[in-house]
Design an enzyme around this catalytic site. Structure first.
Site, mmCIF file in Angstrom:
data_model
loop_
_atom_site.group_PDB
_atom_site.id
_atom_site.type_symbol
_atom_site.label_atom_id
_atom_site.label_comp_id
_atom_site.label_asym_id
_atom_site.label_seq_id
_atom_site.Cartn_x
_atom_site.Cartn_y
_atom_site.Cartn_z
ATOM 1 N N ASP A 65 4.965 20.921 -38.118
ATOM 2 C CA ASP A 65 6.370 21.680 -37.885
ATOM 3 C C ASP A 65 7.389 21.521 -39.141
ATOM 4 O O ASP A 65 7.235 22.432 -39.888
ATOM 5 C CB ASP A 65 7.226 20.899 -36.657
ATOM 6 C CG ASP A 65 8.537 21.497 -36.467
ATOM 7 O OD1 ASP A 65 9.210 22.060 -37.319
ATOM 8 O OD2 ASP A 65 9.321 20.960 -35.567
ATOM 9 N N SER B 237 10.336 21.406 -24.260
ATOM 10 C CA SER B 237 10.395 19.984 -25.241
ATOM 11 C C SER B 237 11.443 19.298 -24.414
ATOM 12 O O SER B 237 12.710 19.529 -24.160
ATOM 13 C CB SER B 237 10.763 20.786 -26.399
ATOM 14 O OG SER B 237 11.142 19.407 -27.017
ATOM 15 N N LYS C 224 8.866 28.230 -36.859
ATOM 16 C CA LYS C 224 10.239 28.141 -36.851
ATOM 17 C C LYS C 224 11.128 29.358 -37.503
ATOM 18 O O LYS C 224 10.977 29.211 -38.823
ATOM 19 C CB LYS C 224 11.161 27.056 -36.598
ATOM 20 C CG LYS C 224 10.618 25.900 -35.467
ATOM 21 C CD LYS C 224 11.480 24.595 -35.769
ATOM 22 C CE LYS C 224 10.987 23.869 -34.361
ATOM 23 N NZ LYS C 224 11.474 22.467 -34.658
#
Ligand code: OSB
Ligand code: MG
Length: 368
Positions: free
Chosen positions: A238, A135, A262
């Site tokens: 996300d 990223s 996550k």
């Protein structure tokens, strides 16, 4: 599993390069670590929140408060039959998933050591070599970004994610595509757009991105479903996915075709396994996201990424992309094929470096 002692520490760790997203720039991380002692075994967890309440509402201060005043008193001194039972006990607290995850994940570390198995095997992992992407934050110029992309490709990474925001999107993607026509490329907006940008977001389709991550509101599902009906680029959620229930609803609504999982955002390994299972049952590809973690969180991301539904490269890259020196030994390294080989040793497979952690500690509190 009797919990004898818990220690909270805040460490401060400067990033090798500052990291900029649509919600701001980070140059130095403030990381709360949780260390748990249980019947002679020590486990570690990491609070993965940002310094300010911008990715989600958690901060190092809120995490410390929730741990000190609720999660630690609820667990300390008790004898638990399983880590899942502890996760269940955290249920009544609304949100604060990153605080919960830090403590729960330390217990998974302990459980793996006690059973003498690698953590990744204990949670049901099967992949022994996991694919990695990077990223890349917003850069000062497109030239600097193109240069960074080339460096990461030379390092072997399998896909590139760039951060976009209004005013720094279509032109940047166009330049990237001209230079790298076949690159596995995706863009992450960190909730920087709204449905009123629909016509503009449609322009992204021409770049054949693997996906666009979280284009709309941080807690939205419905507008993403409306957007997905209008664009060809797969949406990956996300920020919006905090639980298996959220994943189920988002997929049912057609709000996404891919999910970024996550550990911190969903509240630890128990919840992450459930989100993974929801994705897998519905054939929705998942991948492991990152939060600029220190070695402890990073090593736990490596373990999570071995679950069979993690079919796309994650944002898990080498320690040295973030830190001049990590707090684990060995550091996380990436092969020239852009993969991480998972450790065969029991527990986390990476040992926390106590000397280094001690030097970086700015605050500490011990319980029990
Ligand atoms: O949206 O994935 C995100 C970092 C901080 C907060 C949110 C995000 C990120 C990243 C970096 O994209 C992932 C990493 O390299 O750890
Ligand atoms: Mg993201």
């Amino acid at each position: 599993m009797k919990i004898d002692r818990i220690e909270l520490r805040e460490i401060q760790l400067p990033l090798v390069h500052c990291f900029e997203t649509s919600f701001g720039r980070t140059t130095r991380r403030r990381i709360v670590l949780v260390r748990v002692e249980s019947e002679g075994v020590t486990g570690w967890g990491e609070v993965t929140c940002g310094e300010g309440p911008f990715y989600n509402y958690e901060t190092p201060e809120t995490a410390w408060h929730i741990l000190r005043d609720f999660l630690i008193p609820w667990t300390l001194g008790k004898d638990w039959s399983s880590v899942e039972e502890v996760a269940q006990c955290f249920q009544p607290i609304r949100g604060h998933n990153m605080a919960k995850a830090a403590l729960e994940n330390a217990l998974w570390d302990i459980e793996a050591q006690r059973k003498g198995v690698p953590l990744w095997k204990l949670i049901g992992g099967t992949l022994e070599e996991i694919p990695c992407g990077v990223s890349i934050g917003i850069q000062d110029s497109v030239e600097a970004l193109l240069e960074k992309i080339q460096i990461e490709l030379d390092g072997g990474y399998q896909r590139i994610k760039v951060k976009v925001k209004p005013g720094r999107d279509v032109d940047v993607l166009d330049r990237i595509r001209r230079q790298f026509p076949r690159l596995a490329l995706m863009a992450d907006a960190n909730a920087a757009y709204s449905l009123s940008d629909l016509a503009h977001l449609k322009l992204f389709d021409r770049f054949h991105l693997m996906m666009i991550e979280q284009p709309l509101g941080w807690d939205d599902i419905l507008d993403h479903a409306a957007l997905q009906r209008e664009i060809a680029t797969p949406i990956c959620l996300d920020e919006s996915i905090h639980s298996a229930g959220d994943a189920r609803k988002a997929i049912a609504a057609g709000a996404c075709k891919i999910i970024n999982i996550k550990l911190g955002r969903v509240g630890g390994f128990t919840a992450a396994q459930r989100v993974h299972d929801v994705c897998r049952e519905r054939k929705v590809p998942a991948w492991c996201g990152g939060m600029l973690e220190s070695g402890i969180g990073r090593a736990q991301n490596v373990a999570l990424s071995t679950l069979p539904g993690f079919s796309l490269p994650g944002d898990i890259s080498a320690s040295r992309r973030y830190w001049s020196e990590d707090i684990i030994e060995p550091e996380v390294t990436v092969t020239s094929r852009g993969t991480i080989r998972v450790p065969p040793t029991p527990g986390l497979g990476y040992a926390p470096r106590l000397d280094r952690i001690e030097k970086l500690t700015v605050r500490r509190e011990t319980f029990g």
